[in-house]
Design a protein around this motif. Structure first.
Motif, short mmCIF file in Angstrom:
data_model
loop_
_atom_site.label_atom_id
_atom_site.label_comp_id
_atom_site.label_asym_id
_atom_site.label_seq_id
_atom_site.Cartn_x
_atom_site.Cartn_y
_atom_site.Cartn_z
N ASP A 159 0.83 -1.20 0.00
CA ASP A 159 0.00 0.00 0.00
C ASP A 159 0.87 1.25 0.00
OD1 ASP A 159 -2.40 -1.50 0.16
OD2 ASP A 159 -2.40 -1.43 2.35
N LEU A 160 1.90 1.26 0.81
CA LEU A 160 2.80 2.42 0.88
C LEU A 160 3.49 2.68 -0.46
CD1 LEU A 160 4.41 1.89 4.40
CD2 LEU A 160 2.55 3.47 3.78
N ALA A 161 3.91 1.62 -1.12
CA ALA A 161 4.55 1.78 -2.43
C ALA A 161 3.57 2.39 -3.43
CB ALA A 161 5.06 0.43 -2.94
N ARG A 162 2.32 1.99 -3.35
CA ARG A 162 1.32 2.53 -4.26
C ARG A 162 1.01 3.99 -3.93
NH1 ARG A 162 0.23 -1.45 -7.71
NH2 ARG A 162 0.31 -3.58 -6.90
N LEU A 163 1.00 4.32 -2.65
CA LEU A 163 0.82 5.72 -2.26
C LEU A 163 1.98 6.58 -2.74
CD1 LEU A 163 -0.73 5.46 1.31
CD2 LEU A 163 -1.88 6.17 -0.80
N GLU A 164 3.19 6.01 -2.76
CA GLU A 164 4.35 6.74 -3.30
C GLU A 164 4.07 7.16 -4.74
OE1 GLU A 164 7.27 7.73 -1.97
OE2 GLU A 164 6.97 6.77 -0.01
N ARG A 165 3.49 6.25 -5.52
CA ARG A 165 3.17 6.55 -6.92
C ARG A 165 2.12 7.66 -6.99
NH1 ARG A 165 4.44 8.06 -11.59
NH2 ARG A 165 3.00 7.49 -13.25
N VAL A 195 -7.38 3.73 -0.16
CA VAL A 195 -6.25 4.04 0.73
C VAL A 195 -5.76 5.43 0.33
CG1 VAL A 195 -3.97 3.35 1.55
CG2 VAL A 195 -5.62 1.59 0.84
N TYR A 196 -5.69 6.35 1.31
CA TYR A 196 -5.30 7.72 0.98
C TYR A 196 -4.17 8.20 1.88
CZ TYR A 196 -8.66 8.85 4.74
OH TYR A 196 -9.35 8.91 5.92
N ALA A 197 -3.34 9.06 1.30
CA ALA A 197 -2.16 9.57 2.00
C ALA A 197 -2.50 10.68 2.99
CB ALA A 197 -1.12 10.06 0.99
N THR A 198 -3.29 11.66 2.56
CA THR A 198 -3.68 12.76 3.44
C THR A 198 -5.19 12.89 3.44
OG1 THR A 198 -3.40 14.38 1.66
CG2 THR A 198 -1.53 14.06 3.15
N SER A 199 -5.72 13.43 4.53
CA SER A 199 -7.17 13.51 4.68
C SER A 199 -7.71 14.87 4.25
CB SER A 199 -7.55 13.26 6.13
OG SER A 199 -7.14 14.35 6.95
N SER A 200 -9.01 14.90 4.04
CA SER A 200 -9.70 16.16 3.75
C SER A 200 -9.58 17.11 4.93
CB SER A 200 -11.17 15.89 3.45
OG SER A 200 -11.30 15.11 2.29
N ALA A 201 -9.62 16.57 6.14
CA ALA A 201 -9.48 17.41 7.34
C ALA A 201 -8.11 18.07 7.38
CB ALA A 201 -9.71 16.59 8.60
N GLN A 202 -7.07 17.32 7.03
CA GLN A 202 -5.73 17.92 6.99
C GLN A 202 -5.67 19.04 5.97
OE1 GLN A 202 -3.83 14.03 6.36
NE2 GLN A 202 -2.35 14.61 7.96
N VAL A 238 -1.99 8.58 6.14
CA VAL A 238 -0.73 7.93 6.47
C VAL A 238 0.26 9.04 6.81
CG1 VAL A 238 1.10 6.42 5.63
CG2 VAL A 238 -1.27 6.01 4.91
N ASP A 239 0.64 9.09 8.08
CA ASP A 239 1.49 10.18 8.58
C ASP A 239 2.75 10.39 7.76
OD1 ASP A 239 -0.32 10.69 10.61
OD2 ASP A 239 0.78 9.54 12.10
#
Length: 159
Positions: free
Chosen positions: A7-13, A102-109, A142-143
């Motif tokens: 999942d982390l590798a895909r978020l990197e992309r 799966v998302y890296a940053t949230s709407s709240a952030q 994901v922090d």
């Protein structure tokens, strides 16, 4: 389900795609669609600079999936994205029956950062995926990606 190394590798992309969007003068968001076997089927980044505010990558993924995948394939697919889906994209995701997000940053952030920078709020409320599409499994933020994505957003949205 816990967020895995895959999942982390895909978020990197997704973050790379967000950077591509920003480098092209667009808003920094990037997403990809992965099937149950781990194959990337579709990827895109924001294209709202064209003047069409619906050209979010998550919405494009929903359109592509509806046209190219059977309902069972959609349900088993995962969407990875640099930023949590907006309400429009959450609804499209649910309507076409896509699986996990799966998302890296949230709407709240993002909302908090926009307020810090004095940037205008988006025209649509920043609702969490679970509010718009309560049946969709969504994991994030994901922090690890907060500072990098914050810098990309700041480059585009800071007043």
């Amino acid at each position: 389900m816990a967020i895995s190394d895959d999942d982390l590798a895909r978020l990197e992309r997704c973050v790379e795609l967000a950077r591509t969007a920003l480098d092209g003068g667009d808003e920094p968001f990037g997403s990809l669609l992965v099937d149950a076997d781990g194959r990337t089927l579709f990827e895109d980044h924001n294209r709202v600079a064209s003047g069409d505010a619906t050209r979010h990558p998550e919405f494009e993924i929903s359109r592509w999936a509806a046209a190219n995948l059977a309902p069972a394939e959609r349900a088993q697919a995962t969407v990875y994205t640099s930023g949590e889906h907006c309400p429009m994209c959450s609804a499209a995701h649910a309507w076409v029956g896509l699986g996990r997000i799966v998302y890296a940053t949230s709407s709240a952030q993002l909302s908090q950062w926009l307020a810090e920078w004095g940037a205008p709020a988006p025209p649509v409320a920043a609702l969490p995926i679970a509010t718009v599409a309560p049946g969709v499994v969504a994991e994030g933020p994901v922090d690890k990606y907060a500072e990098e994505m914050k810098a990309l957003y700041e480059a585009k949205f800071r007043s």
